[in-house]
Scaffold this motif. Structure first.
Motif, PDB file in Angstrom:
ATOM      1  N   ASP A  91      70.453-106.910 -69.172  1.00 32.71           N
ATOM      2  CA  ASP A  91      71.706-106.501 -68.541  1.00 32.71           C
ATOM      3  C   ASP A  91      72.923-107.038 -69.283  1.00 32.71           C
ATOM      4  N   ARG A  92      72.726-108.053 -70.105  1.00 31.31           N
ATOM      5  CA  ARG A  92      73.834-108.567 -70.911  1.00 31.31           C
ATOM      6  C   ARG A  92      74.173-107.624 -72.071  1.00 31.31           C
ATOM      7  N   LYS A  93      73.202-106.772 -72.459  1.00 30.08           N
ATOM      8  CA  LYS A  93      73.442-105.839 -73.554  1.00 30.08           C
ATOM      9  C   LYS A  93      74.254-104.632 -73.107  1.00 30.08           C
ATOM     10  N   LEU A  94      74.003-104.163 -71.898  1.00 28.69           N
ATOM     11  CA  LEU A  94      74.738-103.021 -71.359  1.00 28.69           C
ATOM     12  C   LEU A  94      75.096-103.324 -69.917  1.00 28.69           C
ATOM     13  N   ARG A  95      76.358-103.478 -69.667  1.00 35.23           N
ATOM     14  CA  ARG A  95      76.826-103.785 -68.316  1.00 35.23           C
ATOM     15  C   ARG A  95      77.128-102.471 -67.591  1.00 35.23           C
ATOM     16  N   PHE A  96      76.177-102.051 -66.766  1.00 35.37           N
ATOM     17  CA  PHE A  96      76.344-100.805 -66.038  1.00 35.37           C
ATOM     18  C   PHE A  96      77.498-100.909 -65.045  1.00 35.37           C
ATOM     19  N   GLN A  97      78.174 -99.797 -64.870  1.00 37.04           N
ATOM     20  CA  GLN A  97      79.291 -99.716 -63.936  1.00 37.04           C
ATOM     21  C   GLN A  97      78.967 -98.628 -62.914  1.00 37.04           C
ATOM     22  N   PHE A  98      78.217 -99.011 -61.890  1.00 35.47           N
ATOM     23  CA  PHE A  98      77.786 -98.052 -60.890  1.00 35.47           C
ATOM     24  C   PHE A  98      78.752 -98.022 -59.715  1.00 35.47           C
ATOM     25  N   PRO A  99      79.070 -96.820 -59.209  1.00 37.96           N
ATOM     26  CA  PRO A  99      79.851 -96.740 -57.972  1.00 37.96           C
ATOM     27  C   PRO A  99      78.986 -97.128 -56.778  1.00 37.96           C
ATOM     28  N   ALA A 100      79.608 -97.271 -55.631  1.00 34.64           N
ATOM     29  CA  ALA A 100      78.869 -97.675 -54.434  1.00 34.64           C
ATOM     30  C   ALA A 100      77.801 -96.651 -54.058  1.00 34.64           C
ATOM     31  N   ASP A 101      78.077 -95.370 -54.285  1.00 30.40           N
ATOM     32  CA  ASP A 101      77.127 -94.310 -53.942  1.00 30.40           C
ATOM     33  C   ASP A 101      76.377 -93.829 -55.184  1.00 30.40           C
ATOM     34  N   ALA A 102      75.846 -94.760 -55.963  1.00 33.41           N
ATOM     35  CA  ALA A 102      75.261 -94.434 -57.265  1.00 33.41           C
ATOM     36  C   ALA A 102      73.983 -93.615 -57.174  1.00 33.41           C
ATOM     37  N   ALA A 103      73.320 -93.604 -56.036  1.00 37.42           N
ATOM     38  CA  ALA A 103      72.012 -92.948 -55.942  1.00 37.42           C
ATOM     39  C   ALA A 103      72.057 -91.494 -56.403  1.00 37.42           C
ATOM     40  N   GLU A 104      73.129 -90.788 -56.078  1.00 36.35           N
ATOM     41  CA  GLU A 104      73.205 -89.370 -56.435  1.00 36.35           C
ATOM     42  C   GLU A 104      73.288 -89.155 -57.945  1.00 36.35           C
TER      43      GLU A 104
END
Length: 242
Positions: free
Chosen positions: A113-126
């Motif tokens: 996770d240190r290589k790519l810091r994902f930026q997910f919204p609260a409703d990321a499931a969709e």
């Protein structure tokens, strides 16, 4: 779906990760030269199609297909090519498996996770729902994976061997990451086939280099027409259960 007005000349990808026009021709020519030199050294033999194929579609979901997303890019051409193969596979009753990311906000972080810091919204499931153009059927298994390879920490190998599959047709994204990792894990157990028009990558250079590596060492990289023709000749097989 969002669109990218500056799609790379290869028909997909991110405009800011494309090859400069003046480098594209020389680079592709050099890669062909490299392939020839590997052939002279005994690499890049053909594994061919067996008699019991299955199809796996890697991560063709919104998070990868929407250029507005963090790792998304324009991949419509890949989706359409994949659909051609899927239609042929369904007509031949060939097993089909899809993958997507097993998003879980409660999952503990990993060193990667240190290589790519994902930026997910609260409703990321969709974001991880399969593209509807794939027309996934209820009998077609969906594997939600945490890692690049569709085999790592999943029961994919068990399912394929239970069906006596000897050939795995790999499509989807990204060429340099999840497609490559899946081919790497598949190659010791299955003949691996990659239809070149049905795999894609946000970065044109990474796509071309990894596609060459796959063809040299892991799989037969061929065209969609060839794969469709072989599927039309495949024997009927029972589909994977859900």
């Amino acid at each position: 779906m969002a669109t990218d007005s500056n799609v790379t000349s290869c028909g997909f990808g991110s405009s800011d990760l494309r090859l400069p026009d003046e480098l594209r021709g020389p680079l592709l020519s050099h890669l062909q030269t490299l392939r020839g030199r590997y052939l002279q050294r005994g690499w890049a033999g053909r594994v061919g199609f067996g008699s019991r194929p299955a199809v796996i579609v890697i991560d063709l979901a919104k998070y990868w297909l929407d250029p507005g997303q963090q790792i998304g890019s324009s991949l419509d051409a890949v989706v359409l090519a994949t659909r051609r193969v899927l239609d042929a596979a369904r007509a031949a009753s060939v097993p089909i498996v899809f993958t997507t990311f097993a998003h879980d906000p409660a999952e503990p972080p990993s060193p990667h996770d240190r290589k790519l810091r994902f930026q997910f919204p609260a409703d990321a499931a969709e974001l991880f729902e399969l593209d509807p153009r794939l027309n996934r059927q209820s009998t077609e298994k969906v594997i939600r994976k945490r890692y690049a390879s569709a085999f790592k920490d999943t029961n994919l190998h068990t399912m394929l061997t239970a069906l006596s599959v000897d050939t795995l047709i790999v499509m989807g994204v990204s060429t340099s990451h999840c497609v490559y990792a899946t081919c790497r894990d598949a190659t010791d157990s299955f003949r691996v086939i990659v239809p070149r028009e049905a795999v894609g990558e946000r970065c044109e250079l990474m796509h071309e280099v990894f596609l060459l590596d796959i063809d040299i060492d892991l799989a037969d990289v061929t065209n969609v027409d060839d794969v469709v023709r072989h599927l039309s000749e495949a024997q009927g097989q029972r589909p994977l259960s859900r």
